[in-house]
Design an enzyme around this catalytic site. Structure first.
Site, PDB file in Angstrom:
ATOM      1  N   HIS A  31       0.940  -1.279  -0.030  1.00 44.29           N
ATOM      2  CA  HIS A  31      -0.009   0.101  -0.138  1.00 44.29           C
ATOM      3  C   HIS A  31       0.967   1.274   0.020  1.00 44.29           C
ATOM      4  O   HIS A  31       2.214   1.206   0.022  1.00 44.29           O
ATOM      5  CB  HIS A  31      -0.937   0.020   1.211  1.00 44.29           C
ATOM      6  N   CYS A  59       6.027   6.395   4.304  1.00 42.07           N
ATOM      7  CA  CYS A  59       4.611   5.679   3.791  1.00 42.07           C
ATOM      8  C   CYS A  59       4.233   6.162   2.362  1.00 42.07           C
ATOM      9  O   CYS A  59       3.209   5.622   1.885  1.00 42.07           O
ATOM     10  CB  CYS A  59       3.669   5.792   5.034  1.00 42.07           C
ATOM     11  N   HIS A 117       4.972   0.452  -0.484  1.00 44.72           N
ATOM     12  CA  HIS A 117       5.596  -0.733   0.605  1.00 44.72           C
ATOM     13  C   HIS A 117       4.615  -1.496   1.003  1.00 44.72           C
ATOM     14  O   HIS A 117       3.509  -1.723   0.453  1.00 44.72           O
ATOM     15  CB  HIS A 117       6.057   0.200   1.676  1.00 44.72           C
ATOM     16  N   HIS A 137       3.118  -4.943   3.983  1.00 47.07           N
ATOM     17  CA  HIS A 137       3.315  -5.471   5.478  1.00 47.07           C
ATOM     18  C   HIS A 137       2.560  -6.846   5.403  1.00 47.07           C
ATOM     19  O   HIS A 137       1.752  -7.294   4.470  1.00 47.07           O
ATOM     20  CB  HIS A 137       2.515  -4.634   6.461  1.00 47.07           C
ATOM     21  N   ASP A 188      -5.182 -10.512   0.550  1.00 44.81           N
ATOM     22  CA  ASP A 188      -3.946 -11.277   0.327  1.00 44.81           C
ATOM     23  C   ASP A 188      -3.364 -10.985  -1.045  1.00 44.81           C
ATOM     24  O   ASP A 188      -3.896 -11.403  -1.974  1.00 44.81           O
ATOM     25  CB  ASP A 188      -4.153 -12.649   0.849  1.00 44.81           C
ATOM     26  N   HIS A 189      -2.007 -10.847  -0.899  1.00 39.39           N
ATOM     27  CA  HIS A 189      -1.006 -10.386  -2.071  1.00 39.39           C
ATOM     28  C   HIS A 189      -1.645  -9.460  -2.930  1.00 39.39           C
ATOM     29  O   HIS A 189      -1.468  -9.615  -4.242  1.00 39.39           O
ATOM     30  CB  HIS A 189      -1.005 -11.966  -2.516  1.00 39.39           C
ATOM     31  N   GLU A 207      -0.686  -4.271  11.924  1.00 41.85           N
ATOM     32  CA  GLU A 207       0.184  -3.912  10.831  1.00 41.85           C
ATOM     33  C   GLU A 207       1.478  -4.047  10.898  1.00 41.85           C
ATOM     34  O   GLU A 207       2.298  -4.887   9.946  1.00 41.85           O
ATOM     35  CB  GLU A 207       0.030  -2.445  10.625  1.00 41.85           C
TER      36      GLU A 207
END
Lengths: 137, 137, 137, 137, 137, 137
Positions: free
Chosen positions: E14, E33, E39, E41, E79-80, E126
């Site tokens: 994100h 960010c 980047h 998580h 996810d992913h 996070e």
């Protein structure tokens, strides 16, 4: 050479006892672990594989393949099972973490070898404080 | 008001099933948890107590007392036990995490009250991903 | 050969300083760790033992024996202690994690050898991010 | 010889793909990891250094120096970065955990050698369940 | 009333930015960010549901149903994925952990209500150190 | 309303004792924690802040600001310190986890209020098994 590790988890019941011993001997050696009604654990299985990096993928071995091998070959048999009664590859064996790690090695080693990689280590954490590591013979 | 929390751990076997149901119904609802040979878990029990800080000690309640109550009253009965067969306070009850948390509350609540403190919460982690919290009625 | 690991925990105070150095030199090298009023940590000690599986038990060594050795020989001396002042086997020594791991090895190695097993590794985690491993000489 | 380990963390985005392959081939091999909009992870980097204990400090190497090397040489470049686009030492390389561990080794090895110590192992945990370990060639 | 909690995990990329602001303003507020290459998580999602214990099962709600709702309704989408580009229910929204927790609430609340249970809390971790909790309005 | 949580860590030494009591009384109540040479812990401090989401940022409060407040106001004073001797805001107070949590609250509450947010909870984990939570008066 580089090493990749994949963790999977299973929950199982077991009992530690030697069928050639009296109940008293079993309790003396295995203590509460000899409870004939069983007790259980959440096990964490860590499988380490070694190999060269494939120049086409950047992988030693596709982790999806490794995950599927572990799940299909051992987790399906061990999860929510009674290790003393339900698992074909443990029949007639001790269900100590040591023996469990060795038997998992025997099953996974040839399956991983089919993927141009080599099983290096089986680690099995039985509780927060107890674990076993096996590197083959 | 301030809250103190103490964690203790136990390893146990259990089976989820409803004795009024057929095997098929049990399997349909409880899946692998209905295995009649049992499965098991490493449970983490977190007990939260609330109270005022005692001006002579800086404590809500001595954590050694809280630890001893938890160990003597519940861990000794639950650790390395079969929850369906070995635990007097669970006889005839479901051994779901929900019911287990409630029954632990009933046992600990009066014992903690003897120490000028109040049981606030029982949390029971059954696996890395599943937990229950109970705050009394 | 197979390896078993047992973790135990202790909480202790310590100070890092070299008595042959000035206060300035100590602060330059050890920084905040040189605080003469001490600071402290929750240490996690992991003891790994190697051996053959005993065919009568399925164990390399009974984990209850290993736990008792660790508790009696090192945890009792280290827990809630000041490593610079209260621990006979650390007298006159640095209390760095490295030295601590070596001194624990010296104490545990002969005790474990009495159980037909061999001490393989001492791991000591000082914080979430810092650890030491020692395999003997 | 004794081993010290320092952990640092970074959060990054990446994509697994082979530029010589079609989109279909990439998806067949890398699955969801081939998402061209990227996905990401919180990585934990564990750096293990071996050496003799310095008799003046009780240290193999000052952990503050080790922490600073790791932060300045690799974390600053990797944290909150896109591994495929933002990191000079990864340009034109796969961003698999295996390759990432090897490239981190190449950067840290000479820097640690300046401190009379030897890089022993790079471990990189990509998720709770996946990790890589590299010990050099 | 009793509370059950289920954890699921996802890995995503994100970027934090406000499209109404200049690049300078975005960097001043969001720092690293705001990296336009993204980047990422490993997120841990904890879903807490409250209800009465069903006297036929000992459950507030079958955890298999809860797991399936979470996986099908949110994990599959997140996810992913790239939270800024790939997720329909986040289109045009900030991808801060706060907003993400609220949007997950909106999706899960009605689905859980179909099971005679009530969504009580969404917790989203996070990183090791940052988390958000949302209890609805 | 939504809640954000930030964790920071510190390592400190302390002693539990009541200066109005004899050594025997102190040892009877505080046990090993009364060691006059001190012992220590790695503490984990979790600070939870509540507020509305700012429509310009998607944040309750910028986590960088929250991190800096915690580090500057409390971690700098507590890390690698002796809680009984080195910390101005603990002078003359018990260094129990309960009192420590309350004193941290008093320091952080007004600083967080300057950021249009409200301190909701201080949680302090002293060991793997012991923690305190404080929500103000």
């Amino acid at each position: 050479m580089i090493y990749i590790e994949r963790k999977e988890r299973f929950s199982a019941a077991h009992q530690l006892y030697n069928p050639n011993w009296s109940e008293e001997q079993n309790e003396a050696v295995f203590g509460k672990c000899a409870n004939k009604n069983f007790h259980g654990h959440n096990y964490t299985l860590s499988v380490t594989v070694k190999g060269e990096i494939n120049p086409d993928t950047g992988f030693v071995m596709n982790l999806v393949d490794l995950k599927n091998i572990i799940k299909n070959e051992v987790i399906e048999a061990l999860d929510h099972a009674n290790l003393n009664h339900d698992v074909p590859f443990l029949k007639g064996k001790f269900t100590s973490t040591e023996v469990l790690a060795q038997e998992i090695w025997k099953i996974l080693q040839p399956k991983i070898a089919e993927h141009q990689a080599e099983l290096y280590k089986i680690r099995l954490d039985e509780t927060l404080n107890n674990a076993v590591e096996y590197f083959g013979d």
